[in-house]
Structures are given as C-alpha cells and as structure tokens.
Motif scaffolding. Sequence first.
Motif, mmCIF file in Angstrom:
data_model
loop_
_atom_site.group_PDB
_atom_site.id
_atom_site.type_symbol
_atom_site.label_atom_id
_atom_site.label_comp_id
_atom_site.label_asym_id
_atom_site.label_seq_id
_atom_site.Cartn_x
_atom_site.Cartn_y
_atom_site.Cartn_z
ATOM 1 N N THR A 8 0.866 -1.165 0.000
ATOM 2 C CA THR A 8 0.000 0.000 0.000
ATOM 3 C C THR A 8 0.910 1.224 0.000
ATOM 4 O OG1 THR A 8 -0.130 0.041 2.419
ATOM 5 C CG2 THR A 8 -1.859 -1.175 1.249
ATOM 6 N N THR A 9 0.439 2.318 -0.570
ATOM 7 C CA THR A 9 1.250 3.535 -0.645
ATOM 8 C C THR A 9 0.492 4.675 0.002
ATOM 9 O OG1 THR A 9 2.123 2.742 -2.750
ATOM 10 C CG2 THR A 9 2.546 5.039 -2.193
ATOM 11 N N THR A 10 1.148 5.348 0.932
ATOM 12 C CA THR A 10 0.536 6.495 1.593
ATOM 13 C C THR A 10 0.847 7.773 0.822
ATOM 14 O OG1 THR A 10 2.449 6.523 3.084
ATOM 15 C CG2 THR A 10 0.464 5.452 3.897
ATOM 16 N N SER A 11 0.178 8.856 1.181
ATOM 17 C CA SER A 11 0.316 10.123 0.449
ATOM 18 C C SER A 11 1.745 10.656 0.445
ATOM 19 C CB SER A 11 -0.636 11.173 1.020
ATOM 20 O OG SER A 11 -0.334 11.405 2.384
ATOM 21 N N ASP A 12 2.565 10.226 1.391
ATOM 22 C CA ASP A 12 3.962 10.668 1.432
ATOM 23 C C ASP A 12 4.861 9.825 0.525
ATOM 24 O OD1 ASP A 12 3.914 8.346 2.920
ATOM 25 O OD2 ASP A 12 4.816 9.234 4.712
ATOM 26 N N GLY A 13 4.273 8.878 -0.209
ATOM 27 C CA GLY A 13 5.028 8.055 -1.147
ATOM 28 C C GLY A 13 5.665 6.818 -0.542
ATOM 29 N N VAL A 14 5.454 6.589 0.749
ATOM 30 C CA VAL A 14 6.040 5.429 1.425
ATOM 31 C C VAL A 14 5.202 4.191 1.102
ATOM 32 C CG1 VAL A 14 6.623 4.415 3.660
ATOM 33 C CG2 VAL A 14 7.041 6.841 3.249
ATOM 34 N N HIS A 15 5.894 3.089 0.768
ATOM 35 C CA HIS A 15 5.260 1.811 0.428
ATOM 36 C C HIS A 15 5.287 0.915 1.662
ATOM 37 C CE1 HIS A 15 5.232 2.726 -3.903
ATOM 38 N NE2 HIS A 15 6.315 3.424 -3.589
ATOM 39 N N HIS A 16 4.125 0.338 1.982
ATOM 40 C CA HIS A 16 3.972 -0.464 3.197
ATOM 41 C C HIS A 16 3.593 -1.895 2.826
ATOM 42 C CE1 HIS A 16 3.896 3.350 5.434
ATOM 43 N NE2 HIS A 16 3.129 3.778 4.443
ATOM 44 N N GLY A 17 4.372 -2.845 3.352
ATOM 45 C CA GLY A 17 4.097 -4.259 3.114
ATOM 46 C C GLY A 17 3.980 -5.006 4.425
ATOM 47 N N LYS A 18 3.179 -6.070 4.420
ATOM 48 C CA LYS A 18 3.024 -6.922 5.602
ATOM 49 C C LYS A 18 3.281 -8.358 5.166
ATOM 50 C CE LYS A 18 -0.182 -3.989 8.018
ATOM 51 N NZ LYS A 18 -1.421 -3.868 8.750
ATOM 52 N N PHE A 19 4.157 -9.034 5.915
ATOM 53 C CA PHE A 19 4.601 -10.367 5.526
ATOM 54 C C PHE A 19 4.658 -11.309 6.721
ATOM 55 C CE2 PHE A 19 6.588 -7.130 2.951
ATOM 56 C CZ PHE A 19 6.290 -7.554 1.669
ATOM 57 N N GLU A 20 4.550 -12.594 6.417
ATOM 58 C CA GLU A 20 4.837 -13.647 7.384
ATOM 59 C C GLU A 20 5.842 -14.579 6.718
ATOM 60 O OE1 GLU A 20 1.454 -15.571 9.186
ATOM 61 O OE2 GLU A 20 0.304 -13.714 9.086
ATOM 62 N N PHE A 21 6.887 -14.922 7.448
ATOM 63 C CA PHE A 21 7.935 -15.801 6.949
ATOM 64 C C PHE A 21 7.971 -17.053 7.813
ATOM 65 C CE2 PHE A 21 9.209 -11.443 6.106
ATOM 66 C CZ PHE A 21 9.467 -11.484 4.749
ATOM 67 N N ALA A 22 8.159 -18.212 7.195
ATOM 68 C CA ALA A 22 8.251 -19.467 7.941
ATOM 69 C C ALA A 22 9.369 -20.318 7.374
ATOM 70 C CB ALA A 22 6.937 -20.234 7.869
ATOM 71 N N ALA A 23 10.083 -20.992 8.257
ATOM 72 C CA ALA A 23 11.102 -21.971 7.887
ATOM 73 C C ALA A 23 10.786 -23.227 8.683
ATOM 74 C CB ALA A 23 12.498 -21.452 8.216
ATOM 75 N N LEU A 24 10.712 -24.357 7.991
ATOM 76 C CA LEU A 24 10.351 -25.622 8.632
ATOM 77 C C LEU A 24 11.317 -26.713 8.192
ATOM 78 C CD1 LEU A 24 7.402 -24.351 7.246
ATOM 79 C CD2 LEU A 24 6.734 -25.525 9.305
ATOM 80 N N ILE A 25 11.710 -27.562 9.122
ATOM 81 C CA ILE A 25 12.599 -28.691 8.836
ATOM 82 C C ILE A 25 11.792 -29.983 8.972
ATOM 83 C CG2 ILE A 25 14.653 -29.983 9.568
ATOM 84 C CD1 ILE A 25 15.389 -27.290 8.424
ATOM 85 N N TYR A 26 11.840 -30.812 7.905
ATOM 86 C CA TYR A 26 11.142 -32.093 7.883
ATOM 87 C C TYR A 26 12.144 -33.221 7.672
ATOM 88 C CZ TYR A 26 6.767 -29.530 7.209
ATOM 89 O OH TYR A 26 5.695 -28.691 7.354
ATOM 90 N N ASP A 27 11.797 -34.412 8.209
ATOM 91 C CA ASP A 27 12.611 -35.582 7.899
ATOM 92 C C ASP A 27 12.082 -36.224 6.613
ATOM 93 O OD1 ASP A 27 10.382 -37.166 8.565
ATOM 94 O OD2 ASP A 27 11.221 -37.818 10.484
ATOM 95 N N SER A 28 12.713 -37.313 6.192
ATOM 96 C CA SER A 28 12.350 -37.952 4.920
ATOM 97 C C SER A 28 10.950 -38.572 4.942
ATOM 98 C CB SER A 28 13.390 -39.001 4.538
ATOM 99 O OG SER A 28 13.471 -39.985 5.554
ATOM 100 N N ASP A 29 10.374 -38.748 6.134
ATOM 101 C CA ASP A 29 9.012 -39.270 6.258
ATOM 102 C C ASP A 29 7.965 -38.156 6.322
ATOM 103 O OD1 ASP A 29 9.839 -41.965 6.313
ATOM 104 O OD2 ASP A 29 10.291 -41.806 8.462
ATOM 105 N N GLY A 30 8.430 -36.905 6.244
ATOM 106 C CA GLY A 30 7.499 -35.777 6.291
ATOM 107 C C GLY A 30 7.135 -35.324 7.688
#
Length: 98
Positions: A8-30
């Motif tokens: 999203t962009t505000t009137s001052d030209g600043v761009h705003h983003g919202k994110f979620e990041f995930a890292a998961l470790i699985y074995d060979s059986d899932g």
Amino acid sequence: DMRKVVFTTTSDGVHHGKFEFAALIYDSDGQLLNSSGQRMSLDFPPDRYAAILERGLRVGQTIEAPLKGSYFLRVGVYDANGDRVGAVEIPTASLKAD
C-alpha cells in the motif's frame, strides 16, 4: 519477483508491506522436526522501494537442522496485503552448515 508483491502507498510516497515468513525442517518421512517464523511490517520510501523492485529483498531467518541425515527445509512467505503465498523446499544436504 517483488513486482508481484502488494504494497500500500501512503500520500507521502512510502510503500507499506506486511509479511509472514516461515522456515520448517522435515525428515524424509514428512515429520516436522523444527520450525521458525516471524511477522514483519516493512515500510520503504520511494527510492528504497525502487531499488527493491530492481534487486529484490533479502530477509534472514535462523533455524536449526540435524547435520547428518535426509532432511529438507521448506521456506514460505505470505504477502498479507496481496493474500498470496509462496513456498520452496530445499534438501538440507545442499545447504552450507554455519
């Protein structure tokens, strides 16, 4: 491709983003062995936003995985503004141990 991420962009030209990041470790059986995640709001002035569109955005996250064996890392990103998800799986044997 950062051009597909919704900011999203505000009137001052600043761009705003919202994110979620995930890292998961699985074995060979899932079976899930470990996970790490974070939510992040990012705000970029016009010049920084232009640079991100050109070069991309790097975000770091740490997760522990067994050093030996058959495991894989699944990395996911959720763009909350665009309601889009992306994920990739990588065998941990192809990663450099830190």
